[in-house]
Design a protein around this motif. Structure first.
Motif, PDB file in Angstrom:
ATOM      1  N   GLU A 178       0.706  -1.130   0.131  1.00 35.16           N
ATOM      2  CA  GLU A 178       0.069  -0.053   0.204  1.00 35.16           C
ATOM      3  C   GLU A 178       0.931   1.243  -0.102  1.00 35.16           C
ATOM      4  O   GLU A 178       0.692   2.278  -0.623  1.00 35.16           O
ATOM      5  CB  GLU A 178      -0.844   0.171   1.210  1.00 35.16           C
ATOM      6  CG  GLU A 178      -1.779   1.248   1.061  1.00 35.16           C
ATOM      7  CD  GLU A 178      -3.168   1.168   2.636  1.00 35.16           C
ATOM      8  OE1 GLU A 178      -3.744   1.959   2.573  1.00 35.16           O
ATOM      9  OE2 GLU A 178      -2.731   0.017   3.091  1.00 35.16           O
ATOM     10  N   GLU A 179       1.858   1.107   0.654  1.00 37.40           N
ATOM     11  CA  GLU A 179       2.717   2.400   0.783  1.00 37.40           C
ATOM     12  C   GLU A 179       3.713   2.590  -0.449  1.00 37.40           C
ATOM     13  O   GLU A 179       3.953   3.745  -0.870  1.00 37.40           O
ATOM     14  CB  GLU A 179       3.900   2.122   1.920  1.00 37.40           C
ATOM     15  CG  GLU A 179       4.820   3.135   2.086  1.00 37.40           C
ATOM     16  CD  GLU A 179       5.903   3.096   3.070  1.00 37.40           C
ATOM     17  OE1 GLU A 179       7.026   3.745   3.067  1.00 37.40           O
ATOM     18  OE2 GLU A 179       5.595   2.221   4.078  1.00 37.40           O
ATOM     19  N   GLY A 199      -0.071   2.360  -3.434  1.00 36.62           N
ATOM     20  CA  GLY A 199      -1.394   3.090  -3.186  1.00 36.62           C
ATOM     21  C   GLY A 199      -2.650   1.987  -3.230  1.00 36.62           C
ATOM     22  O   GLY A 199      -3.597   2.227  -2.874  1.00 36.62           O
ATOM     23  N   MET A 222       1.410   6.122  -8.614  1.00 30.59           N
ATOM     24  CA  MET A 222       0.856   7.443  -7.854  1.00 30.59           C
ATOM     25  C   MET A 222       1.526   8.736  -8.384  1.00 30.59           C
ATOM     26  O   MET A 222       2.071   9.530  -7.671  1.00 30.59           O
ATOM     27  CB  MET A 222       1.260   7.359  -6.404  1.00 30.59           C
ATOM     28  CG  MET A 222       0.458   5.966  -5.668  1.00 30.59           C
ATOM     29  SD  MET A 222       0.841   6.023  -3.867  1.00 30.59           S
ATOM     30  CE  MET A 222       2.463   5.835  -3.671  1.00 30.59           C
TER      31      MET A 222
END
Length: 722
Positions: free
Chosen positions: A260-261, A264, A310
């Motif tokens: 997720e880091e 995203g 991202m």
């Protein structure tokens, strides 16, 4: 000794497991052997019983043979012969069965062979008895009695053999019954031990599995904690196979929360999906092929890739390892490292370039460098310093003694004192001396040294410059300065002559021509009057030439009288001074706002005057004359003109007209002194005006160039530094 650690170690567990398996196999083997022995004993007992039955059956047949034979003798009837043969056949069958049943009992086999012999003897005797009964012989009765006795004797032997075989049989049955009893006693005990050991093993295994399960839960929690706190993203991929067993995609079976880091995307969102669905770029950037190679070869694969995630470009380093049937991928973001490495690479490249430039600069500038550590005596010399001494780089060991061997003998004392002096002061010191190179050339060197501190130790750093050419040039320069002073003195004398001695005769010539023309004008012919006019014009041109020549010679490069100048005012003054000519020639001047500069006022006024006058003089008489004057600020990179640009920005002042113009091949020629493109009969002038313009612009560290086209006009570009 830590027994807990030993007991709980993997090696100990393996040893205990191996011993337990070996013991279990041993018990199983013993149990199997006991059961087999018991089965074998039971079979032997059964065989023994069959032997007993068959022995009784055999000898009952012999008893029947004996009874039948006696009955035949008593009744004197040979009809029982067929019955006898039938019984004989039955004995043969019994003997065959006994032979098979006692195949592994040698004594019984021996008795069977003996019984067969006696049976054969019995058969012979019975045959004789039957023959004697059917014949009328004198000694018939005695022969029958003899054979009867013989038969009785054989039957007695057979009975004895039966007793012997029965004894052997009973002993064998007894032994086998004992063995069977023993086997039946131990087999349940061993089976029970086997069951008990299995039960104990099961309980211990259950306890061990339960403990391992608890430990596994703790370990899993610990691993999950490590994974969650790690900078690495862990992913496990399972291959998707086609009908022909080729890998077409991978399913994301597990992914850590680190994803997720990095991307995203949440782990729950991508788990169970295919990589082609979540990360389609993997299918085309070579990573998919790396996964396939990892599975096919079983070798660990390491790779780096850049992804747009991202709205950012991120670099990731991944390690793919085959795990069971799938691929375990450990990924860490290395964007910062990549950028740092790139910056370091660029820095190294720039450093290499700077070092190369420095080395080349040393060669071009004829300089070398050195450093000396006074405490250790270590000296480092640059490659070009070796070359300056006529040697190859590192041709000799760098040391003060070896370097001093190149110093000119007359300068050796001075150099030695300077070397000692330089170690006592931290100020920059300069030393001039001569050296004799390896090629016996004498060169003049200039050393500039300074003392610094490096890691708490003194270090002398110096630059050595070959100034041999400078000294030669200084000598030439001194000679040229002397010659220049003589030329300046002569030029000053010339200016005085031009300004006074030459102009005075011209003024008298013009005065006397004017007086003579006024007095004798009526007496002279038209041709003579024309001659007087030509003389007067020539004297006027001569006076103008001398005046312009003086103006040209008075323009110098001194900046002592530079002032702030508003060029708009200077242009207004020029327009006012030339108003009559502008009005007469019907010239229109279109101008924009001009800048304020530092310069010499009268020179800038003369520059504008000469350019405007030049446009008026060379106007096109067939159309209205228009002069455009414009100004702007440009950088040196925007200037196409070829000159040495020492400033970053310049004022660009443009004078353009629509006059007769000129051929571009004459663009440089028009700035030469006394250079004219037209005859005096066409256009008057001395050919100094544009030369003065060039000298004024250069005096202000600028540049002027002209672009022309016949019958279309001329444009002058002036660049003045800001």
């Amino acid at each position: 000794m830590d027994f807990r650690r030993i007991i709980s170690s993997t090696k100990s567990n393996k040893i205990v497991l191996a011993v337990a398996i070996a013991f279990l196999l041993m018990l199983s083997s013993v149990s199997y052997k006991q059961i087999s022995n018991m089965q074998k004993s039971a079979n032997l007992v059964a065989v023994s019983l069959k032997i007993d039955t068959e022995i009784n059956n055999l000898f009952s047949k012999f008893s029947l043979i004996e009874a039948a034979e006696y009955k035949s003798i008593i009744l004197k009837n040979s009809a029982y012969n067929e019955t006898y043969k039938y019984y004989i056949q039955l004995t043969e069958n019994s003997l065959s069965k006994l032979s098979q049943l006692t195949s592994n009992i040698p004594k019984q086999q021996h008795y069977l062979d003996t019984i067969r012999q006696w049976r054969d003897s019995l058969d012979i005797s019975v045959t004789k008895l039957n023959a004697y009964q059917n014949r009328l012989l004198e000694d018939r009765d005695s022969l029958i009695t003899k054979e009867v006795n013989n038969v009785a004797s054989i039957m007695q032997k057979l009975k004895q053999a039966r007793l012997d075989m029965t004894q052997i049989k009973e002993a064998l049955i007894k032994q086998r019954m004992e063995d069977y009893t023993t086997e039946t006693f131990f087999t349940p005990i061993i089976s029970l031990l086997l069951v008990l050991f299995s039960l104990v093993g099961f309980v211990l295994a259950f306890i061990k599995i339960n403990k391992d399960h608890e430990k596994l839960i703790k370990t899993q929690a610990y691993v999950d904690n490590i994974i969650s706190s790690s900078n690495n993203a862990i992913t496990y991929l399972e291959p998707i196979l086609s009908t022909d067993n080729k890998i077409t995609d991978f399913t994301i079976s597990y992914v850590s929360n680190k994803i997720e880091e990095n991307t995203g995307l949440k782990a729950s969102e991508v788990t169970g999906k295919t990589i082609s669905e979540v990360f389609p770029s993997i299918m085309t950037n070579g990573v998919f092929d790396i996964y396939i190679k990892c599975i096919e070869t079983g070798k660990t694969q390491t790779y780096e890739r850049c992804y747009n995630l991202m709205n950012q470009e991120k670099w990731f380093k991944s390690i793919a390892t085959k795990l069971e049937t799938g691929v375990n991928v450990t990924t860490i973001e290395v964007t910062k490292d990549k950028r740092n490495n790139e910056n370091l690479k660029n820095l190294n490249e720039r450093l290499y370039i700077k070092n190369t430039i420095l080395n080349n600069a040393e060669v071009v500038a004829k300089i070398g460098s050195f450093s000396r550590y006074p405490e250790t005596g270590i000296i480092e010399m640059s490659d070009n310093l070796y070359r300056m001494l006529g040697c190859k780089p590192n041709e000799f060991e760098a040391s003060l003694e070896n370097y001093m061997s190149f110093i000119h003998p007359d300068d050796l004392m001075k150099f030695s004192k300077a070397a000692d002096r330089n170690l006592k002061s931290e100020k920059l010191k300069e030393t001039y001396y001569r050296v004799v190179t390896n090629k016996d050339q004498i060169k003049h060197f200039k050393s500039s040294t300074v003392l610094i501190m490096e890691d708490g130790k003194k270090k002398e750093v110096g630059v050595v410059q070959d100034i041999s050419e400078s000294i030669k040039k200084d000598k030439k320069l001194k000679n040229r300065n002397k010659a220049l002073k003589r030329s300046n003195a002569e030029l000053e004398s010339f200016n005085r002559v031009v300004s006074h001695d030459l102009q005075e005769p011209l003024r008298k010539i013009q005065m006397f021509i004017s007086m003579l023309s006024n007095e004798a004008k009526e007496k002279l012919s038209e041709r003579s009057i024309a001659y007087f006019d030509k003389i007067d014009n020539s004297a006027g041109r001569m006076q103008m030439l001398i005046k312009n020549l003086l103006n040209y010679s008075r323009i110098d490069s001194s900046h002592a009288n530079f002032e702030i100048i508003d060029l708009n005012k200077k242009l207004d003054k020029v327009e006012n001074n030339l108003s009559d000519r502008i009005l007469e020639a019907d010239v229109e001047i279109i101008k924009s706002n001009l800048p304020t500069i530092k310069g010499i006022p009268f020179q800038m006024e003369q520059l504008f005057n000469n350019l405007v006058s030049n446009s008026i003089k060379y106007r096109n008489l067939n159309k209205k004359s228009i002069i455009h004057i414009d100004a702007s600020v440009v950088s040196k990179d925007q200037i196409n003109a070829e000159f040495i640009k020492t400033h970053k920005n310049y004022y660009e002042i443009i004078f353009s007209d629509n006059g007769i113009g000129f051929e571009q091949e004459n663009a440089k020629k028009i700035f030469n002194i006394f250079e004219r493109l037209h005859q005096n009969t066409e256009y008057t002038g001395t050919g100094i005006g544009l030369a003065i313009c060039k000298k004024i612009v250069e005096n202000h560290h600028g540049f002027i160039q002209a672009i022309g086209e016949p019958n279309k006009g001329a444009t002058f570009y002036i660049y003045l530094p800001i």
